[in-house]
Design an enzyme around this catalytic site. Sequence first.
Site, PDB file in Angstrom:
ATOM      1  N   ASP A 117       0.767   3.503   2.471  1.00  0.00           N
ATOM      2  CA  ASP A 117       0.548   3.935   3.822  1.00  0.00           C
ATOM      3  C   ASP A 117      -0.710   4.692   3.739  1.00  0.00           C
ATOM      4  O   ASP A 117      -1.762   4.335   3.198  1.00  0.00           O
ATOM      5  CB  ASP A 117       1.875   4.726   4.304  1.00  0.00           C
ATOM      6  CG  ASP A 117       2.092   4.707   5.950  1.00  0.00           C
ATOM      7  OD1 ASP A 117       1.456   3.706   6.352  1.00  0.00           O
ATOM      8  OD2 ASP A 117       2.533   5.856   6.316  1.00  0.00           O
ATOM      9  N   ASP A 174       0.807  -1.194  -0.008  1.00  0.00           N
ATOM     10  CA  ASP A 174      -0.188  -0.006  -0.062  1.00  0.00           C
ATOM     11  C   ASP A 174       0.845   1.195  -0.035  1.00  0.00           C
ATOM     12  O   ASP A 174       2.175   1.187   0.103  1.00  0.00           O
ATOM     13  CB  ASP A 174      -1.048   0.068   1.396  1.00  0.00           C
ATOM     14  CG  ASP A 174      -0.095   0.031   2.556  1.00  0.00           C
ATOM     15  OD1 ASP A 174       0.436   0.931   3.171  1.00  0.00           O
ATOM     16  OD2 ASP A 174       0.159  -1.268   2.884  1.00  0.00           O
TER      17      ASP A 174
END
Length: 294
Positions: free
Chosen positions: A218, A216
């Site tokens: 974050d 991802d």
Amino acid sequence: MTDPLRIGVIGGSGVYQMEALQEVREITLDTPFGPPSDAYITGVLDGTPVVFLARHGRGHRISPTQLNTRANIWGFKTLGVEYLISISACGSLQEHIAPGHIVIPDQLFDRTHLRPLSFFDDPAAGTGGLVVHVSLADPFCPFLSAVCLAAVQETGNPVHQGGVFITIEGPRFSTKGESRIFRQWGCSIIGMTAVPEAQLAREAGISYATMAHVTDYDVWHETEDPVTVDAVIRVLLRNAEVAKSAVRNAVRLLATAGPSPQADALKDAILTDRSQIPAQTKKRLEMLIGKYLA
């Protein structure tokens, strides 16, 4: 299996379920620091003995803060591991490092605050009275990191060489404010387990490197949804085969490697006068310090 278990892998991602692994068995250990996360899974991969450990236990039962990392690394050392590959999920803090990519970091930034960080000077574990200052200027073994980079490159998956891996306490994910500051500090990726694994492996004389799987962006990326457990799992499952292939490639490249370049990490690290080290400490840590006290 009579050959030494010189190569270890720690992490989840289903790596210990590799179909190519033969002569599989489990080894349950205890250590001076208590039990490891789970049983160690040993086997032979393309003719080379390998040992795996599920970092959080099978079923992901142990949170980052509660990991008994000292026991995990001690167990690998007990089994003879010289090269330890970490498979780790992480978030990206840089635009060019996208979900699905893999990073082989070369630096660490420690933002934890609740974890035992050393095998030494712990009266509760019977290892008090010994001061050791290990060098961690290069926290990931350069030799093993180069092997991991080549192993991932062979898979064709996007991979990045180098970068600062910031480790937060967890178990929560970052706030947007924290994430933005970590970016300003120049960090590349973020996770919750590289500390204290890296320094404990160094104290144990084990070469340690990380294949960090980016799941991802974050929470700093305004055009992406904030990180969730569901999103992390989806990317990890998608990357499982890449992880297995990369580990298999790394094991092949390490099959004829010499002794760990970090084997003598404690040679000049023990500050305490040898005559002042408690006998109990000497006995409990014989595996790590015995050769330096002879």
